[in-house]
Write an enzyme that holds these catalytic residues in place. Sequence first.
Site, PDB file in Angstrom:
ATOM      1  N   ARG A  78       0.676  -0.936   0.112  1.00 24.15           N
ATOM      2  CA  ARG A  78       0.134   0.074   0.362  1.00 24.15           C
ATOM      3  C   ARG A  78       0.670   1.167   0.425  1.00 24.15           C
ATOM      4  O   ARG A  78       2.018   1.197   1.069  1.00 24.15           O
ATOM      5  CB  ARG A  78      -0.816  -0.231   1.458  1.00 24.15           C
ATOM      6  CG  ARG A  78      -1.396   0.874   1.186  1.00 24.15           C
ATOM      7  CD  ARG A  78      -2.258   0.744   2.977  1.00 24.15           C
ATOM      8  NE  ARG A  78      -3.296   2.730   2.936  1.00 24.15           N
ATOM      9  CZ  ARG A  78      -3.187   3.460   4.428  1.00 24.15           C
ATOM     10  NH1 ARG A  78      -1.667   2.906   5.189  1.00 24.15           N
ATOM     11  NH2 ARG A  78      -3.784   4.358   4.476  1.00 24.15           N
ATOM     12  N   ARG A 133     -10.220  19.780   7.475  1.00 26.16           N
ATOM     13  CA  ARG A 133      -8.729  19.906   8.032  1.00 26.16           C
ATOM     14  C   ARG A 133      -8.823  20.993   8.610  1.00 26.16           C
ATOM     15  O   ARG A 133      -9.389  22.177   8.286  1.00 26.16           O
ATOM     16  CB  ARG A 133      -7.232  19.731   7.065  1.00 26.16           C
ATOM     17  CG  ARG A 133      -7.163  18.351   7.305  1.00 26.16           C
ATOM     18  CD  ARG A 133      -5.825  17.835   6.509  1.00 26.16           C
ATOM     19  NE  ARG A 133      -6.030  16.466   6.222  1.00 26.16           N
ATOM     20  CZ  ARG A 133      -5.292  15.510   7.286  1.00 26.16           C
ATOM     21  NH1 ARG A 133      -5.222  15.691   8.287  1.00 26.16           N
ATOM     22  NH2 ARG A 133      -5.234  14.039   7.294  1.00 26.16           N
ATOM     23  N   LYS A 300     -13.331   2.712   0.108  1.00 25.68           N
ATOM     24  CA  LYS A 300     -12.812   2.933   1.842  1.00 25.68           C
ATOM     25  C   LYS A 300     -14.753   4.016   2.526  1.00 25.68           C
ATOM     26  O   LYS A 300     -14.984   4.389   2.460  1.00 25.68           O
ATOM     27  CB  LYS A 300     -11.991   3.801   1.930  1.00 25.68           C
ATOM     28  CG  LYS A 300     -10.335   2.870   1.613  1.00 25.68           C
ATOM     29  CD  LYS A 300      -9.506   3.925   2.102  1.00 25.68           C
ATOM     30  CE  LYS A 300      -9.207   4.216   2.980  1.00 25.68           C
ATOM     31  NZ  LYS A 300      -8.219   5.294   3.443  1.00 25.68           N
ATOM     32  N   THR A 358      -7.004  -0.047   9.313  1.00 22.44           N
ATOM     33  CA  THR A 358      -6.648   0.378  11.259  1.00 22.44           C
ATOM     34  C   THR A 358      -6.117  -0.726  12.204  1.00 22.44           C
ATOM     35  O   THR A 358      -7.221  -1.481  13.195  1.00 22.44           O
ATOM     36  CB  THR A 358      -7.502   1.370  10.797  1.00 22.44           C
ATOM     37  OG1 THR A 358      -8.212   1.480   9.205  1.00 22.44           O
ATOM     38  CG2 THR A 358      -7.093   2.336  11.811  1.00 22.44           C
TER      39      THR A 358
END
Length: 574
Positions: A78, A133, A300, A358
């Site tokens: 990845r 963000r 995802k 994760t």
Amino acid sequence: MFRLATTTTLRLTPQSACVLRRKTITTTAVRWANAATDNWTFSGDKSTMTKIVCTLGPSTDKPGPVSELVANGMHVARLNFSHAGDDYTYPEANMALVRNAGGRHLELASGATMQMPNNLRAVLVDTKGPEIRTGPLQGNVDVAEFAVGAVVEVTTENVSDDDAPESPDGPHRLNIDYQSVAQTLQVGSQILLDDGLIALEVTHVENNSVTCIALNAGPIKKNKGVNLPDTELDLPALTDKDKRDLKWACENGADFVAASFIRTAGNVRSVKAYLDRCIAEMPKPVDGAPTPLRPLVISKIESKEGVDNFDEVLQESDGIMVARGDLGVEIPFRKVFAAQKMMIEKCNSEGKPVIVATQMLDSMQRNPRPTRAEVTDVGTAVLDGADAVMLSGETAAGAYPIQSLQAMRMIVKEADAIIDGSPSLNRVNVNESLVDIANIQEDQCLHAVSKSSVKSARDLGAKLIIVITSSGKVARFVASHRPTVPVLAFCTDAQVARRLQLNRGILPVMLQSELDPLSPGTRMGTLRAEAMRTAVELGFARAGDRVITVDRTVGKPQDMHHHSFNMKMSTLKA
């Protein structure tokens, strides 16, 4: 040299395969599993039925560590583009490391009659996606401290020219890069900062800002993630950065793209359409080089909206990643495990690969051994039906990257043995979703033969299933029925082979023959014999083993059919 002792050819229909109901793991099943451990492993092979994805980073971005990852069972590398800029020197170097690392195909190179790749490890490009963000802080300071109960105005305006608050009690102004913040949130909504370390509750909504109360104390920095749980976001499927990164992925031959923050089926269609455009704009291959293939899209799921729309997202996706990091912030953490199980079950039913990701062995970033809870987490994901499990920071930036992979491999092999040794855990699924409506008759025949091959391998105790495939389709159909033995998929194109690396149980191998399986003049018996020789050479089978072969042959001009699907059962003899 070997020859076939016996060969049996069967014509099978969908009715000849049974559907097994899933039952509870019993003590007997575990005993069977222990007895079956490594029953298909020879010559020190470190492959696993369930696939392992490793993230490359500072701990593994050199030839030595990448070679060790390949040698210790990594199937997919990845490349994380979340923090990558416009300079692609670093990902290009990492991709070259993966392609050049020595794998099992080096064992075939000396006796091969054609050029062989060093390995067939796949590369997955993980996009940043449309994230929210924090921007520069008041006074342009590096860190701001929030106190419990502090008043915080969250705004899209630049606040870096403001004076910084004299105390954590504020009042504070915090910039975020989400222009629809005032239109999206309402009184009572929550804003979570930096993976949920600080929670804000909205008390008032203005035109381009919202006023909040800090529910807990803590520090905040610029460029930290912002989550708006239980909220439908007004964000594009692809940012300009994502488009640049996807174009790079196509031009450099990436095998998979992990599309971040997928919320709807429309998001998936947008990603696929953009990738198709990138492929179409590439120069036509010359000198017989294979036509570039669009990277497969792994969606995802990391938001409530993605979970709510999962069925439609799954239909459009080539695969799914259960991205538990942001998902555990976007939905209540107590619901993450249930969402994970739901997504795995539906992916299995649809015959599409699913990655669980994760914090699987997170403590191994700092420690040489995993915690018992982490071991249980990985093992449970495999038992639930995950096609692949992923290492993130463990191999990218951890202190023990190779040990993390070795630990993951040992846990996965133990769980694989339980699945493959217990009939109660093996589900022969009905994956009608893989059937292409445009080729429904042909695909229904393939579905029936694939299903029967998996059941026959189980009933006869076959050592492996050998598939000869040009596009990977036959191998995917077989793998969708959750075989309990390895599926050696012999391919004529390295791109096709690498794109099979996320499907549980498939081990892609390059077919050492110049013959074209799609040509009416090709004798499939010659290709089957070569595939069996290679399986013996690699140590996956030996004299006395039963093997099952599945392939598709093209009808000759005098035949009454265009194509036929074949399943043969053979016993190898020295």
